[in-house]
Design a protein around this motif. Structure first.
Motif, mmCIF file in Angstrom:
data_model
loop_
_atom_site.group_PDB
_atom_site.id
_atom_site.type_symbol
_atom_site.label_atom_id
_atom_site.label_comp_id
_atom_site.label_asym_id
_atom_site.label_seq_id
_atom_site.Cartn_x
_atom_site.Cartn_y
_atom_site.Cartn_z
ATOM 1 N N GLU A 226 18.162 4.472 -3.207
ATOM 2 C CA GLU A 226 16.943 4.806 -2.457
ATOM 3 C C GLU A 226 17.030 4.234 -1.048
ATOM 4 O O GLU A 226 17.692 3.208 -0.805
ATOM 5 C CB GLU A 226 15.732 4.239 -3.200
ATOM 6 N N LEU A 227 16.377 4.891 -0.113
ATOM 7 C CA LEU A 227 16.471 4.500 1.287
ATOM 8 C C LEU A 227 16.002 3.060 1.477
ATOM 9 O O LEU A 227 15.024 2.610 0.865
ATOM 10 C CB LEU A 227 15.621 5.435 2.148
ATOM 11 N N CYS A 228 16.714 2.339 2.332
ATOM 12 C CA CYS A 228 16.351 0.942 2.611
ATOM 13 C C CYS A 228 14.983 0.849 3.279
ATOM 14 O O CYS A 228 14.216 -0.083 3.007
ATOM 15 C CB CYS A 228 17.411 0.299 3.500
ATOM 16 N N CYS A 229 14.679 1.802 4.147
ATOM 17 C CA CYS A 229 13.416 1.745 4.880
ATOM 18 C C CYS A 229 12.212 1.984 3.973
ATOM 19 O O CYS A 229 11.091 1.602 4.326
ATOM 20 C CB CYS A 229 13.421 2.768 6.011
ATOM 21 N N SER A 230 12.417 2.589 2.807
ATOM 22 C CA SER A 230 11.318 2.836 1.879
ATOM 23 C C SER A 230 11.246 1.817 0.751
ATOM 24 O O SER A 230 10.346 1.888 -0.082
ATOM 25 C CB SER A 230 11.441 4.236 1.275
ATOM 26 N N THR A 231 12.193 0.850 0.701
ATOM 27 C CA THR A 231 12.194 -0.141 -0.373
ATOM 28 C C THR A 231 11.961 -1.555 0.153
ATOM 29 O O THR A 231 10.993 -2.207 -0.224
ATOM 30 C CB THR A 231 13.522 -0.091 -1.138
ATOM 31 N N TRP A 232 12.819 -2.034 1.043
ATOM 32 C CA TRP A 232 12.699 -3.435 1.442
ATOM 33 C C TRP A 232 12.764 -3.656 2.948
ATOM 34 O O TRP A 232 12.296 -4.683 3.457
ATOM 35 C CB TRP A 232 13.830 -4.256 0.807
ATOM 36 N N PHE B 141 0.844 -1.193 0.000
ATOM 37 C CA PHE B 141 0.000 0.000 0.000
ATOM 38 C C PHE B 141 0.882 1.247 0.000
ATOM 39 O O PHE B 141 2.101 1.158 -0.157
ATOM 40 C CB PHE B 141 -0.945 -0.007 1.214
ATOM 41 N N LYS B 142 0.286 2.384 0.203
ATOM 42 C CA LYS B 142 1.000 3.649 0.166
ATOM 43 C C LYS B 142 2.034 3.718 1.289
ATOM 44 O O LYS B 142 1.781 3.271 2.410
ATOM 45 C CB LYS B 142 0.013 4.815 0.290
ATOM 46 N N GLY B 143 3.197 4.299 0.958
ATOM 47 C CA GLY B 143 4.248 4.474 1.955
ATOM 48 C C GLY B 143 5.023 3.214 2.262
ATOM 49 O O GLY B 143 5.709 3.157 3.292
ATOM 50 N N GLY B 144 4.932 2.173 1.416
ATOM 51 C CA GLY B 144 5.686 0.945 1.658
ATOM 52 C C GLY B 144 5.055 0.011 2.662
ATOM 53 O O GLY B 144 5.670 -0.991 3.037
ATOM 54 N N ARG B 145 3.863 0.294 3.108
ATOM 55 C CA ARG B 145 3.181 -0.599 4.060
ATOM 56 C C ARG B 145 2.747 -1.877 3.344
ATOM 57 O O ARG B 145 2.148 -1.827 2.270
ATOM 58 C CB ARG B 145 1.975 0.128 4.655
ATOM 59 N N LYS B 146 3.044 -3.026 3.949
ATOM 60 C CA LYS B 146 2.735 -4.320 3.347
ATOM 61 C C LYS B 146 1.897 -5.155 4.312
ATOM 62 O O LYS B 146 2.179 -5.201 5.512
ATOM 63 C CB LYS B 146 4.030 -5.066 3.004
ATOM 64 N N GLU B 147 0.901 -5.814 3.746
ATOM 65 C CA GLU B 147 0.039 -6.710 4.515
ATOM 66 C C GLU B 147 -0.230 -7.961 3.680
ATOM 67 O O GLU B 147 0.044 -7.995 2.473
ATOM 68 C CB GLU B 147 -1.274 -6.021 4.901
ATOM 69 N N TYR B 148 -0.794 -8.986 4.339
ATOM 70 C CA TYR B 148 -0.977 -10.282 3.700
ATOM 71 C C TYR B 148 -2.469 -10.615 3.641
ATOM 72 O O TYR B 148 -3.223 -10.444 4.624
ATOM 73 C CB TYR B 148 -0.222 -11.363 4.485
ATOM 74 N N PHE B 149 -2.891 -11.137 2.468
ATOM 75 C CA PHE B 149 -4.298 -11.481 2.205
ATOM 76 C C PHE B 149 -4.349 -12.838 1.523
ATOM 77 O O PHE B 149 -3.417 -13.224 0.807
ATOM 78 C CB PHE B 149 -4.963 -10.410 1.330
ATOM 79 N N LEU C 115 8.174 8.876 3.642
ATOM 80 C CA LEU C 115 8.498 10.032 2.804
ATOM 81 C C LEU C 115 9.437 9.656 1.667
ATOM 82 O O LEU C 115 9.354 10.209 0.573
ATOM 83 C CB LEU C 115 9.120 11.142 3.662
ATOM 84 N N GLY C 116 10.368 8.708 1.924
ATOM 85 C CA GLY C 116 11.317 8.287 0.901
ATOM 86 C C GLY C 116 12.454 9.279 0.739
ATOM 87 O O GLY C 116 12.507 10.340 1.378
ATOM 88 N N GLY C 117 13.384 8.932 -0.139
ATOM 89 C CA GLY C 117 14.535 9.799 -0.386
ATOM 90 C C GLY C 117 15.723 8.989 -0.882
ATOM 91 O O GLY C 117 15.648 7.774 -1.084
#
Length: 436
Positions: free
Chosen positions: A186-192, A25-33, A177-179
């Motif tokens: 790219e920032l690690c926290c915004s990618t993986w 989802f937005k901002g790198g948030r990931k969930e499982y369905f 926010l990314g960067g």
């Protein structure tokens, strides 16, 4: 027995189609369905998923057996709490979701104004609207606990929507926010990167990094997460490095540790805190520590006794002497070839021609010298001699006088006069006799 039964008999596992899908989802948030209907999904497909207060749209990021590993890593159980995927999003769903996203920026600015009016100590970083336009989630960060009950009432009454306030850390805020990091990526926290572990300054000390906050901190203002990536390797390599708690005792003075190269197993020391550093191996340091523990001292960091140093100096001087002897030998001159080439046979004629030219120059020298004496601008060689008076050319007395002086003078004077006064072109040579 067919091929499939033979593979099962050999113990090769069959392919297991895992029915849980990872959605981003937005901002790198990931969930499982859970893919209950076994839809033919591919990475990047927009899907409509079930959420507690309606439905939302996300993109497929991972599926198959890799999802099982990610769930084990994040310690998520495969139970009934995992909701389902409704369908693949159609054009109508995407248009409705786009209208909801257009409300995010105006809501963000308006919420910040309300926070300033209420005087709350919190930083609002992002707003996310649900795809069915029924709920808005406000992400904020704060150092202390904040009472935002009044804020929720104002936001719900102004936007006519369900409001949820979710506090996130500074690392999660930077990920949303990314960067671009100092590494150029790219920032690690915004990618993986999903799990944020605690990073302490000891990680920098183990890696011999300078404790400069501006270089060790990331865009979130905290220590960089990448400091933990190579920490285990450094801890494993540092086990074989000796611990130097005090200076090494030598006859040259106490040697203080300045720097350690863990992977090359080298350590740099300086005598009496001088600027000159001396590198020695870790095995040599262990040897010096054992000698110091017994109460002894070594001559310097390289050798234990001065005699060893003298032997090393004698060996180096011997090597220098051998090099001097090697390069002091003169090279033998090459013998001239007696069989001269034909081109060199014409050299004697050239030398004879040079000798003839030299004689001609010597014969012309008296004339040039006489001309120089007749030049009134130049000084005479013999200043005591009186200037000669020019005789009258038309008179016969002068001619007889000249002939008389020529006969009276000797051979030496005659040659001297010829050298100083050469005959003119139209004049006959003077033999020392009068006119016949």
């Amino acid at each position: 027995m067919n091929s499939f039964d033979w593979l099962a008999h050999m113990g090769i596992p069959e392919v297991d189609n895992f029915d849980i899908v990872e959605v981003k989802f937005k901002g790198g948030r990931k969930e499982y369905f859970r893919n209950v209907d076994y839809l033919d999904l591919h990475t990047g497909d927009p899907v409509v998923v079930d959420v507690p207060s309606g439905h939302h749209i996300g993109y497929v990021s991972l599926q198959g057996e890799l999802v099982r590993l990610q769930m084990q890593k994040r310690k998520i159980r495969d139970d009934d709490n995992i909701t389902r995927i409704y369908r693949i999003a159609n054009q109508k769903d995407l248009e409705k979701w786009e209208e909801a996203k257009n409300r995010e920026i105006p809501s963000l600015y308006r919420c910040r104004q309300i926070i300033q009016e209420l005087g709350l100590k919190m930083k609002l970083s992002d707003v996310e609207y649900q795809a069915d336009n029924s709920k808005a989630t406000f992400y904020y960060s704060a150092e202390e606990r904040v009472d935002f009950r009044e804020l929720i009432k104002i936001l719900a009454g102004e936007f006519r929507i369900r409001v949820e306030m979710r506090q996130i850390s500074l690392r999660q805020e930077a990920g949303r926010l990314g960067g671009i990091g100092v590494c150029g990526r790219e920032l690690c926290c915004s990618t993986w990167l999903v799990d944020f572990k605690n990073v302490s300054t000891s990680a920098a000390r183990y890696q011999n990094l300078s404790l400069n906050p501006s270089k060790l901190s990331g865009q979130c203002g905290r220590l960089k997460c990448c400091l933990n990536y190579e920490l285990d390797t450094y801890i494993e390599a540092i086990k074989n490095i000796p611990t130097v708690e005090k200076p090494l005792q030598t006859e040259q003075g106490p040697a203080k540790l300045q720097k350690t190269d863990i992977f090359r197993r080298l350590m740099w020391f300086s005598y009496n805190n001088d600027n000159d550093w001396h590198s020695i191996s870790c095995d040599r340091v262990i040897e010096i520590l054992e000698i110091n523990a017994q109460g002894g001292k070594v001559f310097n960091l390289q050798v234990n006794e001065s005699t060893e140093l003298e032997d090393m100096a004698a060996q180096s001087t011997l090597e220098l002497e051998l090099l001097d002897k090697k390069f002091s030998k003169k090279k033998k001159k090459k013998k001239k070839n007696r069989n001269r080439p034909r081109n060199q046979e014409a050299q004697p004629s050239n030398s004879n021609q040079q000798i003839g030219n030299a004689k001609q120059v010597n014969q012309n020298a008296p004339r040039e010298e006489a001309k120089a004496n007749n030049n009134p601008n130049q000084k005479r060689r013999n200043p005591r001699r009186k200037p000669r008076q020019k005789p009258d050319i038309g008179s016969n007395e002068t001619k007889n006088q000249n002939q008389g002086t020529a006969s009276a003078s000797g051979d030496s004077n005659n040659s001297r006069q010829k050298r100083r006064f050469p005959p003119r072109k139209n004049q006959k040579p003077n033999n020392g006799k009068g006119d016949e």
